[in-house]
Design a protein around this motif. Sequence first.
Motif, PDB file in Angstrom:
ATOM      1  N   TYR A 239       0.825  -1.206   0.000  1.00 35.24           N
ATOM      2  CA  TYR A 239       0.000   0.000   0.000  1.00 35.24           C
ATOM      3  C   TYR A 239       0.866   1.266   0.000  1.00 35.24           C
ATOM      4  N   ARG A 240       1.839   1.329   0.912  1.00 33.33           N
ATOM      5  CA  ARG A 240       2.631   2.548   1.016  1.00 33.33           C
ATOM      6  C   ARG A 240       3.313   2.883  -0.293  1.00 33.33           C
ATOM      7  N   ASN A 241       3.909   1.894  -0.923  1.00 29.32           N
ATOM      8  CA  ASN A 241       4.694   2.158  -2.111  1.00 29.32           C
ATOM      9  C   ASN A 241       3.817   2.427  -3.333  1.00 29.32           C
ATOM     10  N   LEU A 242       2.637   1.802  -3.389  1.00 32.80           N
ATOM     11  CA  LEU A 242       1.670   2.173  -4.421  1.00 32.80           C
ATOM     12  C   LEU A 242       1.302   3.650  -4.274  1.00 32.80           C
ATOM     13  N   PHE A 243       1.106   4.079  -3.041  1.00 31.71           N
ATOM     14  CA  PHE A 243       0.757   5.474  -2.793  1.00 31.71           C
ATOM     15  C   PHE A 243       1.915   6.404  -3.154  1.00 31.71           C
ATOM     16  N   VAL A 244       3.138   5.986  -2.874  1.00 31.36           N
ATOM     17  CA  VAL A 244       4.297   6.805  -3.224  1.00 31.36           C
ATOM     18  C   VAL A 244       4.355   7.029  -4.730  1.00 31.36           C
ATOM     19  N   VAL A 245       4.139   5.976  -5.514  1.00 26.58           N
ATOM     20  CA  VAL A 245       4.150   6.113  -6.973  1.00 26.58           C
ATOM     21  C   VAL A 245       3.095   7.124  -7.424  1.00 26.58           C
ATOM     22  N   HIS A 246       1.895   7.057  -6.835  1.00 31.05           N
ATOM     23  CA  HIS A 246       0.854   8.023  -7.186  1.00 31.05           C
ATOM     24  C   HIS A 246       1.266   9.438  -6.811  1.00 31.05           C
ATOM     25  N   ARG A 247       1.833   9.600  -5.626  1.00 32.05           N
ATOM     26  CA  ARG A 247       2.203  10.944  -5.177  1.00 32.05           C
ATOM     27  C   ARG A 247       3.346  11.514  -6.021  1.00 32.05           C
ATOM     28  N   ARG A 248       4.306  10.677  -6.385  1.00 34.14           N
ATOM     29  CA  ARG A 248       5.455  11.161  -7.153  1.00 34.14           C
ATOM     30  C   ARG A 248       5.111  11.428  -8.610  1.00 34.14           C
ATOM     31  N   LEU A 254      -5.920  15.009  -8.906  1.00 34.10           N
ATOM     32  CA  LEU A 254      -6.846  13.963  -8.479  1.00 34.10           C
ATOM     33  C   LEU A 254      -6.137  12.618  -8.333  1.00 34.10           C
ATOM     34  N   VAL A 255      -5.232  12.321  -9.246  1.00 31.97           N
ATOM     35  CA  VAL A 255      -4.476  11.066  -9.141  1.00 31.97           C
ATOM     36  C   VAL A 255      -3.546  11.121  -7.933  1.00 31.97           C
ATOM     37  N   ARG A 256      -2.938  12.248  -7.700  1.00 31.99           N
ATOM     38  CA  ARG A 256      -2.037  12.374  -6.553  1.00 31.99           C
ATOM     39  C   ARG A 256      -2.797  12.292  -5.228  1.00 31.99           C
ATOM     40  N   ALA A 257      -4.111  12.560  -5.264  1.00 32.43           N
ATOM     41  CA  ALA A 257      -4.937  12.444  -4.057  1.00 32.43           C
ATOM     42  C   ALA A 257      -5.529  11.047  -3.873  1.00 32.43           C
ATOM     43  N   LYS A 258      -5.347  10.176  -4.841  1.00 32.90           N
ATOM     44  CA  LYS A 258      -5.949   8.837  -4.779  1.00 32.90           C
ATOM     45  C   LYS A 258      -5.574   8.031  -3.541  1.00 32.90           C
ATOM     46  N   PRO A 259      -4.356   8.167  -2.994  1.00 32.10           N
ATOM     47  CA  PRO A 259      -4.050   7.371  -1.799  1.00 32.10           C
ATOM     48  C   PRO A 259      -5.079   7.524  -0.685  1.00 32.10           C
ATOM     49  N   TRP A 260      -5.548   8.744  -0.453  1.00 35.95           N
ATOM     50  CA  TRP A 260      -6.537   8.934   0.614  1.00 35.95           C
ATOM     51  C   TRP A 260      -7.866   8.279   0.260  1.00 35.95           C
ATOM     52  N   LEU A 261      -8.248   8.334  -1.017  1.00 43.40           N
ATOM     53  CA  LEU A 261      -9.506   7.706  -1.433  1.00 43.40           C
ATOM     54  C   LEU A 261      -9.416   6.189  -1.337  1.00 43.40           C
ATOM     55  N   ILE A 262      -8.281   5.641  -1.745  1.00 44.78           N
ATOM     56  CA  ILE A 262      -8.093   4.192  -1.643  1.00 44.78           C
ATOM     57  C   ILE A 262      -8.090   3.770  -0.176  1.00 44.78           C
ATOM     58  N   ALA A 263      -7.400   4.535   0.658  1.00 46.22           N
ATOM     59  CA  ALA A 263      -7.354   4.204   2.089  1.00 46.22           C
ATOM     60  C   ALA A 263      -8.751   4.215   2.696  1.00 46.22           C
ATOM     61  N   ASP A 288       2.430   7.536   5.900  1.00 48.49           N
ATOM     62  CA  ASP A 288       3.876   7.470   5.721  1.00 48.49           C
ATOM     63  C   ASP A 288       4.310   7.816   4.300  1.00 48.49           C
ATOM     64  N   SER A 289       3.436   7.589   3.321  1.00 48.89           N
ATOM     65  CA  SER A 289       3.812   7.866   1.935  1.00 48.89           C
ATOM     66  C   SER A 289       4.059   9.347   1.701  1.00 48.89           C
ATOM     67  N   ARG A 290       3.542  10.192   2.572  1.00 49.81           N
ATOM     68  CA  ARG A 290       3.733  11.640   2.405  1.00 49.81           C
ATOM     69  C   ARG A 290       5.190  12.050   2.574  1.00 49.81           C
ATOM     70  N   THR A 291       5.977  11.231   3.276  1.00 48.16           N
ATOM     71  CA  THR A 291       7.384  11.573   3.510  1.00 48.16           C
ATOM     72  C   THR A 291       8.298  11.102   2.378  1.00 48.16           C
ATOM     73  N   LEU A 292       7.714  10.431   1.369  1.00 48.40           N
ATOM     74  CA  LEU A 292       8.527   9.850   0.301  1.00 48.40           C
ATOM     75  C   LEU A 292       8.129  10.388  -1.064  1.00 48.40           C
ATOM     76  N   THR A 293       7.678  11.621  -1.106  1.00 44.12           N
ATOM     77  CA  THR A 293       7.172  12.161  -2.366  1.00 44.12           C
ATOM     78  C   THR A 293       8.282  12.528  -3.345  1.00 44.12           C
ATOM     79  N   ARG A 294       9.535  12.531  -2.891  1.00 46.04           N
ATOM     80  CA  ARG A 294      10.650  12.830  -3.779  1.00 46.04           C
ATOM     81  C   ARG A 294      11.630  11.657  -3.785  1.00 46.04           C
ATOM     82  N   LEU A 295      12.296  11.502  -4.904  1.00 48.88           N
ATOM     83  CA  LEU A 295      13.303  10.456  -5.040  1.00 48.88           C
ATOM     84  C   LEU A 295      14.383  10.640  -3.983  1.00 48.88           C
TER      85      LEU A 295
END
Length: 302
Positions: A239-248, A254-263, A288-295
């Motif tokens: 879950y976390r890493n799927l969310f990181v890919v969306h955020r990055r 809307l796609v970058r906000a999907k982690p909250w909708l999926i959660a 936790d995915s919010r802390t990994l938005t950058r490479l």
Amino acid sequence: MSAAETVAVVVVTYNRADLLEGMLAGLAALEPAPDAVIVVDNHSDDHTADVLARAGLPGLQVLRTDDNLGGAGGFHLAVRTAHEQGYDRIWLMDDDVLPAPDCLARLMAVDEACLTSVREDRSGALVEKAATRFDLRNPLAIKPKTAMVETDFGTRAAMPELVEVQNVAFEGFLVRREVVDAIGLPDPAYFIFYDDVDFAVRARRAGYRIWAVRDAVLVRRLDFDQQHDLAGWKGYYMYRNLFVVHRRYGENALVRAKPWLIALAVVLLSPLRGGRAEARNVVRAARDSRTLTRLSPEARPR
């Protein structure tokens, strides 16, 4: 392809000595042989060290870590080592696959920077899950992988010689060093899962195309069953890493906000699915995915 191109195989392993032994035997049977085999032993505590000690594989290098870095950390270390040693191509490999003797030759014969072998199971059925469509634009696509080689073609015989894919697994992925120069290394922050997806997204955004080579056969000796562990520790990372890919890499807000909708959806459905454990996983993952938005800095191009 230049006849002078060199290739290093990089393998990451953790407590799967028997699988590793078979995999190393498969590498020993490759024709032509790779120039180097770099194995990252992720602090295994089974008999992995014995398997590696008696492997007798030409060009074998063993990097034993002080801690378990996860698959992502292991591939970061292995690719970095192969790149620093100057190899022209790097072939990323897991310990549960077995290449056909001509697999590497089939890949090396294709003059492209990003290539992947095509996986089958032990019965010979096509199980290549590399995405032919990976959608980071549509917010209604719950899973970004909307089509894959396996579902598009059904059998290896139905495939053309080359199929363009949009992501890969680090199971038979062959990359030229120029790609690492351009986009950097696998990101160790993922720990496990989606580090390969991240690398592929970066490669494609840098202008590289990724091709699955039909006749480069790789046998996967374990079933795909990790998606059923969403309530366990692996589920958190999925879950976390799927969310990181969306955020990055989400192409719109809307796609970058999907982690909250999926959660939210997972929490609401948790009584019918993985219960409280899955709900806890997905909430922690979204946070936790919010802390990994950058490479990660260590993964960036030098």
